[in-house]
Motif scaffolding. Sequence first.
Motif, PDB file in Angstrom:
ATOM      1  N   UNK A  31       0.886  -0.854  -0.304  1.00  0.00           N
ATOM      2  CA  UNK A  31       0.121  -0.113  -0.180  1.00  0.00           C
ATOM      3  C   UNK A  31       1.051   1.595  -0.347  1.00  0.00           C
ATOM      4  N   UNK A  32       0.871   1.517  -1.427  1.00  0.00           N
ATOM      5  CA  UNK A  32       2.284   2.994  -1.292  1.00  0.00           C
ATOM      6  C   UNK A  32       1.528   4.071  -1.588  1.00  0.00           C
ATOM      7  N   UNK A  33       1.399   4.963  -1.208  1.00  0.00           N
ATOM      8  CA  UNK A  33       1.373   6.729  -1.232  1.00  0.00           C
ATOM      9  C   UNK A  33       2.576   8.015  -2.010  1.00  0.00           C
ATOM     10  N   UNK A 168     -15.906   9.859   9.123  1.00  0.00           N
ATOM     11  CA  UNK A 168     -16.209   9.163   7.721  1.00  0.00           C
ATOM     12  C   UNK A 168     -14.900   8.982   7.719  1.00  0.00           C
ATOM     13  N   UNK A 169     -13.800   9.763   6.561  1.00  0.00           N
ATOM     14  CA  UNK A 169     -12.697   9.662   6.690  1.00  0.00           C
ATOM     15  C   UNK A 169     -11.881   8.661   7.116  1.00  0.00           C
ATOM     16  N   UNK A 170     -12.036   8.833   8.611  1.00  0.00           N
ATOM     17  CA  UNK A 170     -11.381   8.393   9.626  1.00  0.00           C
ATOM     18  C   UNK A 170     -11.712   6.445   9.364  1.00  0.00           C
ATOM     19  N   UNK A 171     -12.784   6.576   9.855  1.00  0.00           N
ATOM     20  CA  UNK A 171     -13.035   5.549   9.392  1.00  0.00           C
ATOM     21  C   UNK A 171     -12.722   4.738   8.053  1.00  0.00           C
ATOM     22  N   UNK A 193      -3.178  14.934   1.687  1.00  0.00           N
ATOM     23  CA  UNK A 193      -3.259  15.048   3.623  1.00  0.00           C
ATOM     24  C   UNK A 193      -2.078  14.035   4.318  1.00  0.00           C
ATOM     25  N   UNK A 194      -1.442  14.661   4.669  1.00  0.00           N
ATOM     26  CA  UNK A 194      -0.056  13.873   5.042  1.00  0.00           C
ATOM     27  C   UNK A 194      -1.080  13.038   6.715  1.00  0.00           C
ATOM     28  N   UNK A 195      -1.979  13.447   7.101  1.00  0.00           N
ATOM     29  CA  UNK A 195      -2.187  12.280   8.257  1.00  0.00           C
ATOM     30  C   UNK A 195      -3.078  10.998   7.002  1.00  0.00           C
ATOM     31  N   UNK A 196      -3.775  11.336   6.116  1.00  0.00           N
ATOM     32  CA  UNK A 196      -3.982  10.169   5.657  1.00  0.00           C
ATOM     33  C   UNK A 196      -3.026   9.231   5.104  1.00  0.00           C
ATOM     34  N   UNK A 197      -1.519   9.470   4.605  1.00  0.00           N
ATOM     35  CA  UNK A 197      -0.433   8.528   4.229  1.00  0.00           C
ATOM     36  C   UNK A 197      -0.028   7.724   5.324  1.00  0.00           C
ATOM     37  N   UNK A 198       0.239   9.029   5.999  1.00  0.00           N
ATOM     38  CA  UNK A 198       0.671   8.444   7.325  1.00  0.00           C
ATOM     39  C   UNK A 198       0.668   7.323   7.527  1.00  0.00           C
ATOM     40  N   UNK A 199      -1.154   7.142   8.032  1.00  0.00           N
ATOM     41  CA  UNK A 199      -1.363   6.242   8.863  1.00  0.00           C
ATOM     42  C   UNK A 199      -2.450   5.062   8.053  1.00  0.00           C
ATOM     43  N   UNK A 201       0.017   4.063   4.654  1.00  0.00           N
ATOM     44  CA  UNK A 201       0.702   3.263   4.190  1.00  0.00           C
ATOM     45  C   UNK A 201       1.915   2.376   4.728  1.00  0.00           C
ATOM     46  N   UNK A 202       2.541   1.680   3.464  1.00  0.00           N
ATOM     47  CA  UNK A 202       3.344   0.601   3.899  1.00  0.00           C
ATOM     48  C   UNK A 202       4.992   1.926   3.748  1.00  0.00           C
ATOM     49  N   UNK A 203       4.839   2.582   2.249  1.00  0.00           N
ATOM     50  CA  UNK A 203       6.013   3.168   2.149  1.00  0.00           C
ATOM     51  C   UNK A 203       5.227   4.011   2.148  1.00  0.00           C
ATOM     52  N   UNK A 204       6.289   5.872   1.515  1.00  0.00           N
ATOM     53  CA  UNK A 204       5.602   6.829   1.075  1.00  0.00           C
ATOM     54  C   UNK A 204       6.505   7.246  -0.050  1.00  0.00           C
ATOM     55  N   UNK A 205       6.012   8.396  -1.375  1.00  0.00           N
ATOM     56  CA  UNK A 205       6.679   8.819  -1.893  1.00  0.00           C
ATOM     57  C   UNK A 205       6.384  10.688  -1.786  1.00  0.00           C
ATOM     58  N   UNK A 206       7.106  10.967  -1.033  1.00  0.00           N
ATOM     59  CA  UNK A 206       6.889  12.136  -0.840  1.00  0.00           C
ATOM     60  C   UNK A 206       7.251  13.424  -2.101  1.00  0.00           C
ATOM     61  N   UNK A 207       6.068  14.291  -2.843  1.00  0.00           N
ATOM     62  CA  UNK A 207       6.723  15.173  -4.609  1.00  0.00           C
ATOM     63  C   UNK A 207       6.650  16.341  -3.807  1.00  0.00           C
ATOM     64  N   UNK A 208       7.456  17.209  -4.453  1.00  0.00           N
ATOM     65  CA  UNK A 208       7.078  18.651  -4.597  1.00  0.00           C
ATOM     66  C   UNK A 208       7.743  18.798  -5.970  1.00  0.00           C
TER      67      UNK A 208
END
Length: 395
Positions: A31-33, A168-171, A193-199, A201-208
């Motif tokens: 589960x990658x974000x 509802x998002x949290x659920x 939303x950093x909270x969604x990605x952090x909670x 994901x197995x891994x996250x790619x932060x983009x800019x």
Amino acid sequence: MEEIRIEHLSKDFDGFVAVDDVSLTINNGELFSFLGPSGCGKTTLLRMIAGFEAPSKGRIVIGNIDITDIPPYKRQVNTIFQNYSLFPHMTVFDNVAFGLRIRKTPKPEIKDRVGEMLALVKMEDQAFRYPDQLSGGMKQRIAIARALINKPKVLLLDEPLAALDLKLRQHMLIELMNIHDAVGITFIYVTHDQGEAMSISDRVALMNHGKIVQEGPPDDIYERPQSIFSAYFIGETNLITGEVIAIEDGFMQLKCPDGNGGSFEIGSTFHFAQVLGRELTVSLRPEKIAISRSKPRVQDDVNMLRGTIEDILYLGTHTQYIVRVGALRFRVFSQHKRVYFDDKALDWEEAVWLFWHNSDSWLIDEIQDNETSATEPPDGGVNHYQRSTKRPTKV
């Protein structure tokens, strides 16, 4: 292993580079974000994986198959959009069955597989209702069931929870994780939303600006940011610039200007080679700082600063203090727990001590201007807090 390999992928829109030479491997079943601010290129990258946009350069490989030039309908990839895209004239059952009917699947098999999918998303009792009779969370579940019915190798989710309210998002985040665990395929999730990605994901790619600036497990990015952007975009932090003045036995000392013509010293561990006189930025998370009106016991591995409370913001689960040290302002989070029943709450303009362990001072090899605030965003915008217009209630 049906891993996904993104190799030197770029997308240019008439001179605007939306995605810039991105290379990445996403493991099978992960589960990658992709996380980042609006316009960073994350959705464009997702659309190229789906086949809705053609790359300007590079290629996309799933398993051993190069899918770069394969049309979307021939890829074993399905997408869930922010607006769900359900057919309003079809029942829940017919929406989920749509992909199977296009493939001319036998009716008995359609009935069984749709029943399995509705059970997976806990919507068996809603099979013959229409989309306009469903809540936002229900529509999202049906969109997930429809996307999974044809057994894709990869499920793409483009800000799927953005239209839902907070509870509802949290659920739904928990539901998504459960569904991912049940089906076992690769999920690629796009969000700002950093909270969604952090909670989730197995891994996250932060983009800019079209590039991946950091990639790894959520806790690694949070605890060990590699840049000022990473430190500030993921969670909250205090950024303090300092000059290395001493190095000894895995620890170092920095001299930091306070913006008022004075200075203070911070001790830190370090994770890359250091030299005396080098300027660095310290990232210090607000929850790592303890705050007290009493001076703590002096310890070699603990930093201490004297400051004055400038603002108090009650945030339910915790209180945020803005503490002025010289001309700098430190953000401090304090949970609502009382060790002693006669504890007296801290108040505005009260002199306090801030203290934290050396290992919580995380070093970044960039320079952050200390002139106005330790909490100043890297883009030079306003501080991420608002000054109260009236004296806050004590907590």
